[in-house]
Design a protein around this motif. Structure first.
Motif, PDB file in Angstrom:
ATOM      1  N   LEU A  13       0.852  -1.189   0.000  1.00 31.21           N
ATOM      2  CA  LEU A  13       0.000   0.000   0.000  1.00 31.21           C
ATOM      3  C   LEU A  13       0.887   1.237   0.000  1.00 31.21           C
ATOM      4  O   LEU A  13       1.742   1.393   0.872  1.00 31.21           O
ATOM      5  CB  LEU A  13      -0.917   0.010   1.225  1.00 31.21           C
ATOM      6  N   ALA A  50      -5.785   0.218   4.292  1.00 29.08           N
ATOM      7  CA  ALA A  50      -4.996  -0.692   5.125  1.00 29.08           C
ATOM      8  C   ALA A  50      -5.903  -1.676   5.847  1.00 29.08           C
ATOM      9  O   ALA A  50      -5.585  -2.867   5.971  1.00 29.08           O
ATOM     10  CB  ALA A  50      -4.159   0.107   6.133  1.00 29.08           C
ATOM     11  N   ASP A  51      -7.034  -1.184   6.321  1.00 27.85           N
ATOM     12  CA  ASP A  51      -7.990  -2.049   7.006  1.00 27.85           C
ATOM     13  C   ASP A  51      -8.708  -2.982   6.032  1.00 27.85           C
ATOM     14  O   ASP A  51      -8.981  -4.140   6.351  1.00 27.85           O
ATOM     15  CB  ASP A  51      -9.007  -1.186   7.755  1.00 27.85           C
ATOM     16  N   LYS A  54      -5.461  -5.246   4.051  1.00 31.82           N
ATOM     17  CA  LYS A  54      -4.440  -5.875   4.881  1.00 31.82           C
ATOM     18  C   LYS A  54      -3.139  -6.098   4.091  1.00 31.82           C
ATOM     19  O   LYS A  54      -2.674  -7.228   3.904  1.00 31.82           O
ATOM     20  CB  LYS A  54      -4.940  -7.212   5.429  1.00 31.82           C
ATOM     21  N   ILE A  58       3.498  -1.271   3.997  1.00 35.95           N
ATOM     22  CA  ILE A  58       2.959   0.054   3.702  1.00 35.95           C
ATOM     23  C   ILE A  58       4.115   1.034   3.527  1.00 35.95           C
ATOM     24  O   ILE A  58       5.042   1.074   4.351  1.00 35.95           O
ATOM     25  CB  ILE A  58       2.024   0.548   4.822  1.00 35.95           C
ATOM     26  N   CYS A  73       0.271   6.315  10.987  1.00 37.31           N
ATOM     27  CA  CYS A  73       0.955   5.138  11.525  1.00 37.31           C
ATOM     28  C   CYS A  73       0.328   4.706  12.849  1.00 37.31           C
ATOM     29  O   CYS A  73       0.064   3.518  13.057  1.00 37.31           O
ATOM     30  CB  CYS A  73       2.438   5.438  11.710  1.00 37.31           C
ATOM     31  N   ILE A  76      -3.047   3.022  12.201  1.00 33.64           N
ATOM     32  CA  ILE A  76      -2.893   1.687  11.620  1.00 33.64           C
ATOM     33  C   ILE A  76      -2.374   0.707  12.667  1.00 33.64           C
ATOM     34  O   ILE A  76      -2.814  -0.450  12.731  1.00 33.64           O
ATOM     35  CB  ILE A  76      -1.952   1.739  10.400  1.00 33.64           C
ATOM     36  N   ASN A  80      -2.952  -3.361  13.382  1.00 32.93           N
ATOM     37  CA  ASN A  80      -2.171  -4.021  12.343  1.00 32.93           C
ATOM     38  C   ASN A  80      -0.680  -3.888  12.627  1.00 32.93           C
ATOM     39  O   ASN A  80      -0.186  -2.792  12.899  1.00 32.93           O
ATOM     40  CB  ASN A  80      -2.507  -3.397  10.979  1.00 32.93           C
ATOM     41  N   ILE A  84       5.939  -0.769   8.176  1.00 30.65           N
ATOM     42  CA  ILE A  84       5.680   0.560   7.612  1.00 30.65           C
ATOM     43  C   ILE A  84       7.002   1.250   7.301  1.00 30.65           C
ATOM     44  O   ILE A  84       7.874   1.365   8.176  1.00 30.65           O
ATOM     45  CB  ILE A  84       4.844   1.419   8.570  1.00 30.65           C
TER      46      ILE A  84
END
Length: 245
Positions: A13, A50-51, A54, A58, A73, A76, A80, A84
């Motif tokens: 992502l 992101a949700d 998944k 990222i 961040c 998220i 999760n 990142i």
């Protein structure tokens, strides 16, 4: 899983408000074998994607139109543990340490080579893959005192209550658990948990140790478990007879 030629079925992502950067990164990542590359131009959109999807990694710009990347961040990280990688035009050490301290796994300063970002994405996936392999080889449950760690589920409980840990906090705790009652230098911790050289990470490690103490210790200023050994490093003190693996 990443093959020798770099082809992967993992997803990425990208969260950045500059369309040109998104286009370049997506193009290079797809050439490197990443077929699932999602794009977001705002923090809220990035959190939603992101949700929803998944992603496995990222790539997150710090300067976004609706909120900064640090807050993205944090949001998220509430649900999760995905790696990142921060992107930023700021090259100051304080900005890098802030990003890593709140849960980021890597930090790239602009201008950058898209291929460098792709390399760093793959590096995060390799570390994650190796962590899973090592994790699966370990016993799943560990308990000491009122702390319980279920390594299969990635859950930590204190006195029966679930404790929310960020990705690096959890990885740091499990590394300490694997070496009970041993003095571990900051350099060793940095290399094993962050996969980086120690230079510039002193404050990051101290912040993560402090956060673990705040979440796991009855009195963080007088810890029973995570001890500082002055001039040498840290150790997880587990009384004999209380450790069950």
């Amino acid at each position: 899983m990443i093959s020798i030629d770099g082809v992967t079925d993992k997803s990425v992502l990208l969260i950045d408000d500059e369309e040109e950067i998104l286009f370049l990164l997506k193009t290079v990542l797809q050439k490197e074998g990443f077929q699932q590359v999602y794009k977001a131009t705002t923090g809220e959109e990035g959190i939603r994607l992101a949700d929803q999807f998944k992603p496995d990694v990222i790539v997150l710009d710090i300067m976004l139109p609706d909120m900064d990347g640090y807050n993205v961040c944090k949001r998220i990280r509430e649900s999760n543990f995905v790696p990142i990688i921060f992107l930023s035009a700021k090259s100051d050490d304080i900005d890098k340490l802030l990003g890593l301290g709140i849960g980021g796994d890597d930090y790239v300063t602009k201008p950058f080579s898209p291929k460098e970002v792709a390399f760093r994405v793959k590096a995060q996936l390799r570390r994650q893959q190796q962590y899973v392999v090592n994790h699966d080889q370990e016993d799943s449950n560990v308990s000491f005192g009122d702390i319980e760690v279920n390594r299969k589920l990635g859950e930590v409980k204190k006195a029966g209550r679930l404790v929310e840990l960020r990705a690096k906090e959890y990885q740091l705790l499990t590394y300490l658990i694997k070496h009970p009652n041993q003095i571990l230098s900051k350099q060793t911790i940095c290399e094993k948990v962050w996969g980086e050289d120690y230079f510039g990470f002193d404050n990051t490690i101290m912040v993560h140790i402090r956060h673990l103490r705040e979440k796991l210790e009855d009195n963080p200023s007088k810890p029973n478990y995570i001890k500082t050994v002055k001039g040498l490093g840290y150790k997880l003190l587990i009384p004999r007879g209380t450790y069950e693996a």
